[in-house]
Scaffold this motif. Structure first.
Motif, PDB file in Angstrom:
ATOM      1  N   VAL A  86       0.833  -1.197   0.000  1.00 26.69           N
ATOM      2  CA  VAL A  86       0.000   0.000   0.000  1.00 26.69           C
ATOM      3  C   VAL A  86       0.872   1.253   0.000  1.00 26.69           C
ATOM      4  N   VAL A  87       1.928   1.221   0.788  1.00 26.36           N
ATOM      5  CA  VAL A  87       2.838   2.363   0.844  1.00 26.36           C
ATOM      6  C   VAL A  87       3.395   2.683  -0.536  1.00 26.36           C
ATOM      7  N   ARG A  88       3.812   1.668  -1.278  1.00 20.57           N
ATOM      8  CA  ARG A  88       4.368   1.897  -2.608  1.00 20.57           C
ATOM      9  C   ARG A  88       3.328   2.504  -3.551  1.00 20.57           C
ATOM     10  N   GLN A  89       2.097   2.031  -3.461  1.00 23.43           N
ATOM     11  CA  GLN A  89       1.034   2.580  -4.310  1.00 23.43           C
ATOM     12  C   GLN A  89       0.752   4.045  -3.963  1.00 23.43           C
ATOM     13  N   LEU A  90       0.670   4.338  -2.675  1.00 23.65           N
ATOM     14  CA  LEU A  90       0.334   5.693  -2.251  1.00 23.65           C
ATOM     15  C   LEU A  90       1.441   6.687  -2.586  1.00 23.65           C
ATOM     16  N   ARG A  91       2.690   6.269  -2.426  1.00 28.43           N
ATOM     17  CA  ARG A  91       3.804   7.172  -2.722  1.00 28.43           C
ATOM     18  C   ARG A  91       3.883   7.525  -4.193  1.00 28.43           C
ATOM     19  N   HIS A 111       1.192   7.870  -6.087  1.00 31.89           N
ATOM     20  CA  HIS A 111      -0.071   8.506  -6.468  1.00 31.89           C
ATOM     21  C   HIS A 111       0.144   9.998  -6.705  1.00 31.89           C
ATOM     22  N   GLY A 112      -0.527  10.534  -7.682  1.00 30.72           N
ATOM     23  CA  GLY A 112      -0.342  11.930  -8.036  1.00 30.72           C
ATOM     24  C   GLY A 112      -0.733  12.916  -6.956  1.00 30.72           C
ATOM     25  N   ALA A 113      -1.614  12.507  -6.025  1.00 26.23           N
ATOM     26  CA  ALA A 113      -2.097  13.425  -4.988  1.00 26.23           C
ATOM     27  C   ALA A 113      -1.252  13.410  -3.723  1.00 26.23           C
ATOM     28  N   VAL A 114      -0.131  12.660  -3.731  1.00 25.97           N
ATOM     29  CA  VAL A 114       0.635  12.512  -2.499  1.00 25.97           C
ATOM     30  C   VAL A 114       1.337  13.803  -2.087  1.00 25.97           C
ATOM     31  N   GLY A 115       1.646  14.675  -3.036  1.00 21.15           N
ATOM     32  CA  GLY A 115       2.321  15.929  -2.712  1.00 21.15           C
ATOM     33  C   GLY A 115       3.657  15.672  -2.044  1.00 21.15           C
ATOM     34  N   GLY A 116       3.925  16.396  -0.971  1.00 22.02           N
ATOM     35  CA  GLY A 116       5.187  16.221  -0.251  1.00 22.02           C
ATOM     36  C   GLY A 116       5.087  15.319   0.950  1.00 22.02           C
ATOM     37  N   ALA A 117       4.013  14.555   1.047  1.00 25.38           N
ATOM     38  CA  ALA A 117       3.779  13.734   2.236  1.00 25.38           C
ATOM     39  C   ALA A 117       4.347  12.327   2.145  1.00 25.38           C
ATOM     40  N   GLY A 118       5.065  12.007   1.062  1.00 22.79           N
ATOM     41  CA  GLY A 118       5.539  10.647   0.872  1.00 22.79           C
ATOM     42  C   GLY A 118       6.373  10.112   2.013  1.00 22.79           C
ATOM     43  N   HIS A 119       7.204  10.970   2.627  1.00 19.94           N
ATOM     44  CA  HIS A 119       8.070  10.505   3.718  1.00 19.94           C
ATOM     45  C   HIS A 119       7.295  10.221   5.002  1.00 19.94           C
ATOM     46  N   ARG A 120       6.034  10.669   5.054  1.00 19.62           N
ATOM     47  CA  ARG A 120       5.198  10.388   6.234  1.00 19.62           C
ATOM     48  C   ARG A 120       4.268   9.197   6.010  1.00 19.62           C
ATOM     49  N   ILE A 121       4.471   8.483   4.927  1.00 15.25           N
ATOM     50  CA  ILE A 121       3.743   7.241   4.654  1.00 15.25           C
ATOM     51  C   ILE A 121       4.713   6.097   4.923  1.00 15.25           C
ATOM     52  N   ARG A 122       4.434   5.287   5.916  1.00 17.17           N
ATOM     53  CA  ARG A 122       5.423   4.325   6.414  1.00 17.17           C
ATOM     54  C   ARG A 122       4.875   2.906   6.421  1.00 17.17           C
TER      55      ARG A 122
END
Length: 220
Positions: free
Chosen positions: A73-78, A80-91
């Motif tokens: 799930v983390v890989r899919q969300l990171r 995603h076009g809507a992730v913005g700058g929040a990728g590092h907070r998806i763990r």
């Protein structure tokens, strides 16, 4: 600790001014659930458990909030076009592990989604036990080992289950109380029939099954 349902499998837990949301999916009131919350747990990738188009913009704007989910799930969300700058907070979280999130102690169980059909791909699924109290299994009937669950969230109905399996899950966990989740596909008649059986057999093994609706809060 306060526990609130926001439709289908989405719940929010609150204590000591902190809050944690589990499975804000597309059958849920995502905006209300996430309002002011500190962290999100996701059990698996299906849209009724995580709605990226609504969750990721919120996460990007929340600045300090975190999202924890299985690695797939983390890989899919990171990506995603809507992730913005929040990728590092998806763990990523792994099954059979322990972690602390937003002041809550969490143990993880399981590893895979229940079988829907041999031709439907099985995805990763992680169940969460919060503060040794509330257990959210996601889309599985994995019984948490080595733990005494006080509050069980019961997937009441799904394409991957039948009522007999729901009953056996409740009986196996032996929690003191249980509340329904994963019920958005049932109308009131279907809910009544399923709950009649689950409540009857649960009570025989010491579980107080209680109905609750979206927006309702219980102290657990």
């Amino acid at each position: 600790m306060m526990l609130t349902k926001f439709g289908h499998s989405c719940v929010r837990l609150e204590k000591d001014g902190r809050s944690l949301v589990i499975d804000p999916g597309n059958f849920s009131d995502v905006e209300a659930a996430l309002d002011g919350c500190d962290a999100i747990l996701v059990t698996h990738e299906h849209a009724d458990h995580i709605d990226p188009d609504r969750v990721l913009p919120w996460l990007d704007a929340a600045e300090a909030a975190e999202l924890h989910a299985p690695d797939s799930v983390v890989r899919q969300l990171r990506s995603h076009g809507a992730v913005g700058g929040a990728g590092h907070r998806i763990r990523a979280v792994e099954p059979e592990s322990s972690l602390s999130v937003a002041g809550f102690d969490i143990r993880t169980f399981g590893g895979q989604h229940a079988l829907i059909h041999p031709r439907v791909r099985i995805v990763d699924n992680v169940g969460y036990l919060i503060d040794g109290n509330v257990y959210h299994p996601g889309d599985s009937f994995v019984v948490p080992h080595g733990a005494e669950v006080r509050t069980l969230l019961v997937p009441l109905h799904a394409p991957w289950s039948k009522t007999a399996e729901v009953i056996d899950f409740v009986v196996s966990v032996r929690a003191g109380r249980a509340f329904p989740i994963h019920d958005a596909l049932l109308n009131e008649r279907g809910i009544s029939v399923a709950e009649k059986h689950v409540g009857f057999f649960g009570a025989a093994y010491g579980t107080d099954y209680q109905r609750w609706g979206s927006g309702e809060t219980r102290e657990v």
